[in-house]
Design a protein around this motif. Structure first.
Motif, mmCIF file in Angstrom:
data_model
loop_
_atom_site.group_PDB
_atom_site.id
_atom_site.type_symbol
_atom_site.label_atom_id
_atom_site.label_comp_id
_atom_site.label_asym_id
_atom_site.label_seq_id
_atom_site.Cartn_x
_atom_site.Cartn_y
_atom_site.Cartn_z
ATOM 1 N N ALA A 217 -15.338 -19.732 4.774
ATOM 2 C CA ALA A 217 -15.528 -20.282 6.305
ATOM 3 C C ALA A 217 -16.528 -19.810 7.052
ATOM 4 C CB ALA A 217 -14.031 -20.610 6.976
ATOM 5 N N VAL A 218 -16.685 -18.337 6.924
ATOM 6 C CA VAL A 218 -17.522 -17.678 7.876
ATOM 7 C C VAL A 218 -19.018 -17.570 7.020
ATOM 8 C CG1 VAL A 218 -15.841 -16.470 9.066
ATOM 9 C CG2 VAL A 218 -16.983 -15.374 7.032
ATOM 10 N N GLY A 219 -19.130 -17.955 5.980
ATOM 11 C CA GLY A 219 -20.441 -17.878 5.161
ATOM 12 C C GLY A 219 -20.577 -17.028 4.159
ATOM 13 N N ILE B 90 -16.742 -22.883 11.730
ATOM 14 C CA ILE B 90 -15.873 -22.352 10.932
ATOM 15 C C ILE B 90 -14.649 -23.132 10.628
ATOM 16 C CG2 ILE B 90 -14.649 -20.178 10.665
ATOM 17 C CD1 ILE B 90 -17.003 -18.579 12.576
ATOM 18 N N ARG B 91 -13.917 -23.684 11.652
ATOM 19 C CA ARG B 91 -12.898 -24.168 11.479
ATOM 20 C C ARG B 91 -12.836 -25.447 10.473
ATOM 21 N NH1 ARG B 91 -11.406 -24.802 16.526
ATOM 22 N NH2 ARG B 91 -12.732 -26.598 16.818
ATOM 23 N N GLU C 88 -11.024 -26.131 6.971
ATOM 24 C CA GLU C 88 -10.002 -27.037 6.697
ATOM 25 C C GLU C 88 -10.321 -27.939 5.514
ATOM 26 O OE1 GLU C 88 -9.926 -29.241 10.577
ATOM 27 O OE2 GLU C 88 -8.708 -27.876 11.426
ATOM 28 N N GLU C 89 -11.681 -28.157 5.398
ATOM 29 C CA GLU C 89 -12.373 -28.906 4.218
ATOM 30 C C GLU C 89 -11.926 -27.866 3.237
ATOM 31 O OE1 GLU C 89 -16.602 -28.985 4.488
ATOM 32 O OE2 GLU C 89 -16.610 -29.406 2.357
ATOM 33 N N LYS D 21 -7.443 -26.453 -2.850
ATOM 34 C CA LYS D 21 -6.887 -24.967 -3.414
ATOM 35 C C LYS D 21 -7.181 -24.731 -4.737
ATOM 36 C CE LYS D 21 -2.942 -22.241 -3.373
ATOM 37 N NZ LYS D 21 -1.629 -21.770 -3.759
ATOM 38 N N GLY D 22 -7.458 -25.729 -5.532
ATOM 39 C CA GLY D 22 -7.862 -25.553 -6.922
ATOM 40 C C GLY D 22 -9.267 -24.698 -7.184
#
Lengths: 355, 355
Positions: free
Chosen positions: A92-94, A310-311, A315-316, A321-322
């Motif tokens: 998320a942070v890159g 980031i959020r 979330e995306e 999860k795979g």
């Protein structure tokens, strides 16, 4: 022994060419104990830097689940669950899995193997003198009932660092003794092997140190409830900013305010991209006539703007999860190949190759 | 803590059916530190029994090269070289690789992995209280400079035993505290896992204890130069028997002789297959009128007859190092499958399964 050896520390990342003593790209090892979601403190202290490092170095990022177990044996599910949470924070942070190798420590048995052999290269007395270990033993209240895995974890850290032949390890000031201990083990092993098989490393201490908690306490920490997590909702951020500790002497708007220990300004220093406007605001606050509510309003804008993408990305990613597991599997596999090569070299030097 | 817990000891091997608490055959784990060729002391204390055990149990025999390194880091080639020498001794005395699984410890990374996790299940204080560890620290003259790998080796032994789910471990009386420590780790882990994943074990103390050295010292030991190796030549045996310590008070043939501490008779008790004749000889010696030279002549006959086929088989096998290495590779491979299954179960219970 209590004074960190400053020759083993670098204060900013050197160019990739200058430290590459060995052939190949300069390797950097970082990581986290997956015991909870990451927060702004992690972002400032390490995550933000890793997004830069991945362009300059061969970066390994370790989810240190085995190490987290040393003092979480009674809550093993917490560690398991947080491996995925922390991986989500990374992406998320890159942090880009195509540039950085993200690995799960426990899935690389060679790290345990190296630890096993390194235990022969360090004395019990030396481990007991390690200032970081000493401090953490007090912090965790172990007293005499120190788990052996806790006393010996410097050997495990030496294994993690040396397995990837990392020459740069970003750590806080308090972790410098661990780097010294790693280098002692590395030197002792190389002397024994009569060859430079393992690589010495340097601590890279980030310029911006530790971020205080929202309550003004020195450290942001989940257990103190003074964090803002990277996955915080907009409402979480609003609520946290409202409670941010400012200047307790700044009672009326017209009073001069103080910046020292003022968490609102410390966060703005860390995150506000408009540095000039921030300097004006600071001057105004110190002069008097600027209310905390204005400062907090700005802080909220800055944090909401910074954390919203980031959020959203978090979330995306959490929907798939795979994909996360596949990414972790591939990173761990690539990392294991490197660690296995080092373990083979180490074992061969110890006369432990037969077939 | 200094009194061995006799409930964890059995004095002779029980039938395979009575101890098989878990499903499957009863597993026995034995082994040696490969630091030198094996001698008559090993033969009496363990090797001879293993030839019997392999028909009654599922027997794993470990060449503990990693463990040998804990105090041989400065002479790694010695350990490497002796792995093959000890394997030759095994086959020469009749250990059958089709019945027993002979494995090399260092080639099974899962043993290091299990050690790594078990270190979290034992405190430093507990390791320091271990009587066997204490005694060995004195013996090796470590004083305060104890290698961490030495203090923690009970965790490694627990890993070796539990990896194969051994419920019987033949050890000397002095090693009983190690078995207790293993069982403490096993119980603590099973409690944590809330399932009986690991198996508790019992020490099997051999009926014939330690064989004295040829010089009458309590222990046969390479460093004391008072051994008779299994691969000894006929001339070695003749020379060794000549020097065997008897009764220093037995000056003239007609004097009454003493059996206590008389190494010639202790060896005859251990090896002479003709027990009745031996009893007659003892009575004659005690009465007086039997010279040491007659006793030694008998001892030489017995030892030459016993060791000749062992030596011949050893020499024959030593011609085909490829066969020995292949046998070790196959045994290690089979053993690794078992250890890897246990490591998987242990890691799953600790929440360390992801893919």
């Amino acid at each position: 022994m209590n004074q960190p050896d400053q020759s083993q520390v670098i204060s900013s990342a050197p160019g990739a060419t200058t430290t590459a003593a060995a052939k190949g790209p300069t390797v950097i090892l970082t990581g986290d104990r997956p015991t909870g979601p990451l927060h702004l403190g992690h972002y400032v202290g390490s995550l933000r830097n890793r997004v830069t490092y991945q362009d300059d170095y061969k970066q390994f990022i370790m989810l240190a689940d085995s190490q987290a177990l040393t003092d979480n044996m009674e809550d093993v599910n917490k560690v398991h669950r947080n491996v995925v949470e922390v991986a989500l924070d990374y992406l998320a942070v890159g942090i880009d899995p195509a540039k950085s190798t993200i690995l799960i420590q426990s899935q690389i048995p060679e790290l345990a193997e190296l630890t096993f052999y390194y235990l022969n290269l360090v004395t019990v007395a030396r481990l007991e003198r390690n200032p970081t270990v000493k401090a953490e033993i007090v912090l965790r209240g172990f007293e005499r009932d120190i788990p052996a895995g806790f006393l010996t974890y410097p050997a495990s850290q030496a294994a993690d660092i040396s397995a990837f032949k990392a020459s740069i390890v970003p750590v806080g000031e308090d972790q410098i003794p661990m780097i010294e201990q790693t280098n002692e083990i590395v030197r002792r092993f190389n002397r024994l092997a009569n060859r430079e098989i393992l690589v010495e490393c340097k601590a890279l201490v980030p310029e911006i140190g530790r971020l205080p908690g929202t309550d003004g306490k020195a450290k942001m920490s989940k257990s103190l409830g003074n964090t803002i997590n990277l996955g915080a909702t907009a409402a979480d951020i609003t609520a946290a900013v409202k409670k941010v500790y400012t200047d307790p002497l700044h009672l009326r708007v017209e009073d001069p305010g103080h910046l020292e220990g003022n968490v609102a300004f410390i966060y703005l220093d860390a995150f506000d991209p408009e540095k000039d406007k921030l300097e004006e605001m600071k001057a105004h606050y110190v002069r008097g006539g600027l209310g905390d509510s204005i400062v907090k309003k700005r802080l909220e804008v800055v944090l909401q703007e910074m954390l919203a993408p980031i959020r959203a990305r978090r979330e995306e990613l959490a929907q798939d999860k795979g994909y996360i597991m596949q990414m972790l599997k591939e990173g761990t596999f690539r990392a294991r190949e490197v660690a296995a090569r080092t373990a083979d070299e180490v074992k061969a030097a110890l006369g432990l190759s037969y077939f």
